[in-house]
Enzyme design. Structure first.
Site, PDB file in Angstrom:
ATOM      1  N   TYR A 117       0.795  -1.227   0.000  1.00  0.00           N
ATOM      2  CA  TYR A 117       0.000   0.000   0.000  1.00  0.00           C
ATOM      3  C   TYR A 117       0.830   1.282   0.000  1.00  0.00           C
ATOM      4  O   TYR A 117       0.282   2.376  -0.029  1.00  0.00           O
ATOM      5  CB  TYR A 117      -0.943  -0.015   1.201  1.00  0.00           C
ATOM      6  CG  TYR A 117      -1.874  -1.203   1.200  1.00  0.00           C
ATOM      7  CD1 TYR A 117      -1.696  -2.257   2.079  1.00  0.00           C
ATOM      8  CD2 TYR A 117      -2.895  -1.297   0.269  1.00  0.00           C
ATOM      9  CE1 TYR A 117      -2.526  -3.371   2.054  1.00  0.00           C
ATOM     10  CE2 TYR A 117      -3.733  -2.410   0.227  1.00  0.00           C
ATOM     11  CZ  TYR A 117      -3.546  -3.437   1.115  1.00  0.00           C
ATOM     12  OH  TYR A 117      -4.365  -4.542   1.089  1.00  0.00           O
ATOM     13  N   HIS A 126      -9.089   0.989  -5.626  1.00  0.00           N
ATOM     14  CA  HIS A 126      -8.198   0.161  -4.808  1.00  0.00           C
ATOM     15  C   HIS A 126      -6.771   0.638  -5.038  1.00  0.00           C
ATOM     16  O   HIS A 126      -6.348   0.853  -6.192  1.00  0.00           O
ATOM     17  CB  HIS A 126      -8.324  -1.311  -5.184  1.00  0.00           C
ATOM     18  CG  HIS A 126      -9.719  -1.840  -5.004  1.00  0.00           C
ATOM     19  ND1 HIS A 126     -10.251  -2.120  -3.763  1.00  0.00           N
ATOM     20  CD2 HIS A 126     -10.705  -2.073  -5.896  1.00  0.00           C
ATOM     21  CE1 HIS A 126     -11.494  -2.530  -3.908  1.00  0.00           C
ATOM     22  NE2 HIS A 126     -11.798  -2.498  -5.190  1.00  0.00           N
TER      23      HIS A 126
HETATM   24  C1  DHK Z   1      -7.442  -2.268   0.475  1.00  0.00           C
HETATM   25  C2  DHK Z   1      -7.659  -3.261   1.361  1.00  0.00           C
HETATM   26  O1  DHK Z   1      -7.700  -3.045   2.669  1.00  0.00           O
HETATM   27  C3  DHK Z   1      -7.781  -4.656   0.926  1.00  0.00           C
HETATM   28  O2  DHK Z   1      -8.656  -5.428   1.750  1.00  0.00           O
HETATM   29  C4  DHK Z   1      -8.252  -4.709  -0.508  1.00  0.00           C
HETATM   30  C5  DHK Z   1      -7.573  -2.442  -0.972  1.00  0.00           C
HETATM   31  C6  DHK Z   1      -7.355  -3.848  -1.375  1.00  0.00           C
HETATM   32  C7  DHK Z   1      -6.664  -1.501  -1.743  1.00  0.00           C
HETATM   33  O3  DHK Z   1      -5.810  -1.963  -2.528  1.00  0.00           O
HETATM   34  O4  DHK Z   1      -6.848  -0.294  -1.526  1.00  0.00           O
HETATM   35  O5  DHK Z   1      -8.289  -5.942  -0.953  1.00  0.00           O
END
Ligand code: DHK
Length: 144
Positions: free
Chosen positions: A24, A99
């Protein structure tokens, strides 16, 4: 008065910046909110995050009456929440599902989004910058 664009974030996104940075990134949720407001220019933005499905549904209901568009990252609820999908079905304006990661390159449990069945568009894999892209598109989708 110009109706605001709602940006709604789901569970664990409050931990952005510390949470699995290899997936992330290191951008925080506060950074993301700033990106959204910068991109929106003078357009009003309502920005929320909750770890609670019920709270997310309440914000979608609020947007039904008050909002021009919804950008939503439901996080893990994306794949399991029929109530969120049902609430989004009631929204009359454009919906962009967002996402940070490319959910389609990840483990199989991240592959079947219920939200995609009602979204106008889906952005996945652009990292936190995807929020800028989503906001830019939403401004055009909601232009008077
Ligand atoms: C964020 C999350 O918390 C995951 O559960 C998803 C998503 C993906 C993202 O890529 O922002 O699967």
């Amino acid at each position: 008065m110009t109706k605001p664009i709602y940006v709604i974030n789901g569970p664990n996104l409050n931990r952005l910046g510390k949470r699995e940075p290899e997936i992330y990134g290191t951008t925080t949720l506060a950074d993301v909110e700033r990106y959204c407001r910068e991109e929106a220019g003078g357009r009003p933005v309502v920005f929320h995050q909750s770890n609670s499905e019920a709270q997310i549904i309440d914000w979608i209901h609020e947007a039904i009456d008050e909002g021009a568009g919804i950008i939503i990252n439901p996080a893990g609820l994306t794949f399991v929440s029929i109530p969120i999908m049902d609430a989004l079905k009631m929204f009359p304006g454009p919906i962009i599902e967002l996402h940070i990661s490319n959910i389609h390159k990840r483990e199989p449990m991240y592959h079947n989004s219920l939200v995609s069945k009602v979204a106008t568009a889906v952005i996945a894999g652009l990292g936190a910058d995807g929020y800028r892209t989503a906001m830019s598109a939403m401004l055009r989708l909601t232009a008077a």
